[in-house]
Design a protein around this motif. Structure first.
Motif, mmCIF file in Angstrom:
data_model
loop_
_atom_site.group_PDB
_atom_site.id
_atom_site.type_symbol
_atom_site.label_atom_id
_atom_site.label_comp_id
_atom_site.label_asym_id
_atom_site.label_seq_id
_atom_site.Cartn_x
_atom_site.Cartn_y
_atom_site.Cartn_z
ATOM 1 N N GLU A 83 0.328 4.036 0.866
ATOM 2 C CA GLU A 83 0.085 4.853 2.056
ATOM 3 C C GLU A 83 0.627 4.194 3.322
ATOM 4 O O GLU A 83 0.471 4.750 4.419
ATOM 5 C CB GLU A 83 -1.421 5.095 2.209
ATOM 6 N N ALA A 84 1.213 3.006 3.157
ATOM 7 C CA ALA A 84 1.768 2.295 4.324
ATOM 8 C C ALA A 84 3.175 1.834 3.981
ATOM 9 O O ALA A 84 3.423 0.642 3.740
ATOM 10 C CB ALA A 84 0.879 1.121 4.699
ATOM 11 N N ASN B 95 0.854 -1.181 0.000
ATOM 12 C CA ASN B 95 0.000 0.000 0.000
ATOM 13 C C ASN B 95 0.893 1.235 0.000
ATOM 14 O O ASN B 95 1.718 1.404 0.912
ATOM 15 C CB ASN B 95 -0.891 -0.009 1.248
ATOM 16 N N VAL C 144 5.245 -1.110 5.900
ATOM 17 C CA VAL C 144 4.646 -2.434 6.013
ATOM 18 C C VAL C 144 5.125 -3.309 4.863
ATOM 19 O O VAL C 144 4.911 -2.979 3.693
ATOM 20 C CB VAL C 144 3.105 -2.363 5.985
#
Length: 390
Positions: free
Chosen positions: A244-245, A242, A248
């Motif tokens: 936006e992550a 992602n 991770v």
């Protein structure tokens, strides 16, 4: 080049029809308007019409004399999901759809030949005019075959034609052997264990595995396939994580792409080797992988005898403008499903220069109306010579 007089008299109508079809493009299995026009014109010419094969497919049958030989001529009808950007009087009226590969022209060429042959009846035998839906990757030829095309309309030979920008409209290429590659899709998913991006040692990183796989993918063509056998393997989609992550590491990475070959043996190799590389990469990184290879379209390979017959007709029409050497395309065409059921030959008809670089599948592409006369004359001559009265 000599255009037959009745074909020359029909050119204004055929050109107008081609431009009408161009304005109302229809996608695969949605060609209801196009099919209705095709069926209506065939019936008007006195040709027997069968509807519904492959959903929106149309087959016109014309039997003349007592000849026993039967041939099929194929034209594709569908358009593409893409906008038409060029400003022309007959620009597509359907937003986001256009005839960017010339199937509007192919449809008109075959209709023009059917009209001529129904008028002149200068042959002895049977010709099936096959108007195919959904050539652009949606499986129209396979659907027609599955619906019993060759059981209902058995053919001793089947012929296909496609326009080719870069060749002049008074040129045609007729070549024995491979013409278009197989077109297959592959997908795989590396399955690791997601974790914090700052603590990769606590998980199993599928992104690193995917990087290794992608950087190694071209060794299949470069080091496994016989260098004298053309092949293409491309990764065309990578999905992971992602944006936006960015701290991770994800559990999975999905990769997909295409594979192309001109022979059954190389096609088998590509399927096996992509899988072997995926499995080996997964094993190296201690993760799992799911792999799927989808066989979509076989290669188009011109039969020797069908090519010889086609070449004779082409030389009658085009004279010394016939090319007998022309490079095969790595694109695919599901005409191959027809050629698996009868000896086949697929030819390239000139479409003139690629104006402003507008090749097939380009938003500025257009079929060249100057090719209508030569194309209709070629189809008609092929039938008249192939089914010549004895």
């Amino acid at each position: 080049m000599q255009i037959k007089p009745d074909i020359a008299a029909d050119l204004e109508f055929l050109t107008s029809l081609r431009r009408d079809l161009h304005q109302y493009p229809e996608l695969g299995f949605e060609e209801t308007r196009t099919s209705a026009i095709v069926a209506g014109l065939l019936e008007e010419a006195g040709i027997q019409v069968t509807l519904g094969l492959g959903g929106t497919g149309v087959v016109g049958t014309l039997q003349v004399g007592n000849g026993t030989r039967v041939i099929g001529l194929r034209a594709d009808m569908d358009a593409l999901v893409m906008p038409e950007m060029a400003d022309r009087a007959y620009k597509s009226k359907i937003d986001g759809k256009m005839h960017a590969c010339g199937h509007d022209g192919h449809t008109v060429l075959l209709l023009g030949a059917a009209r001529h042959l129904a008028r002149t009846r200068n042959f002895s035998g049977t010709v099936h005019f096959i108007f195919q839906p959904a050539e652009e990757g949606r499986g129209g030829a396979r659907r027609m075959v599955e619906d019993g095309l060759f059981e209902k309309f058995p053919c001793d030979a089947v012929y296909g034609l496609h326009n080719m920008p870069g060749l002049d409209p008074d040129e045609i290429a007729v070549v024995e052997g491979p013409q278009l590659a197989s077109s297959d899709s592959w997908r795989l998913t590396f399955r690791g264990t997601g974790t914090h991006g700052a603590k990769p040692h606590l998980g199993k990183d599928p992104i690193t595995a995917a990087g290794t796989f992608l950087s190694s993918l071209q060794t299949i063509v470069g080091r496994v396939i016989d260098p004298l056998q053309p092949a293409v393997v491309s990764a065309c989609s990578v999905q992971a994580g992602n944006p936006e992550a960015l701290n991770v590491i994800p559990d999975t990475v999905a990769i997909g792409g295409t594979a192309r070959a001109y022979s059954a043996e190389v096609r088998d190799q590509l399927e096996a080797e992509i899988g072997r590389l995926a499995m080996g990469t997964a094993a190296m990184y201690g993760i799992a992988v799911d792999y799927n290879f989808q066989r979509r379209i076989p290669p188009v390979v011109n039969d020797a005898d069908a090519t010889r017959r086609t070449l004779a007709a082409a030389r009658t029409v085009f004279g010394d403008k016939v090319r007998t050497a022309f490079p095969p395309s790595t694109a695919g065409d599901d005409f191959s499903f027809f050629a698996e059921n009868a000896p086949g030959c697929y030819v390239w008809l000139g479409n003139g220069p690629a104006v402003d670089g507008a090749l097939h599948h380009n938003t500025a592409y257009d079929f060249n109306d100057a090719a209508i006369g030569p194309g209709v004359t070629f189809w008609s001559t092929l039938v008249e010579q192939e089914l010549a009265p004895t």
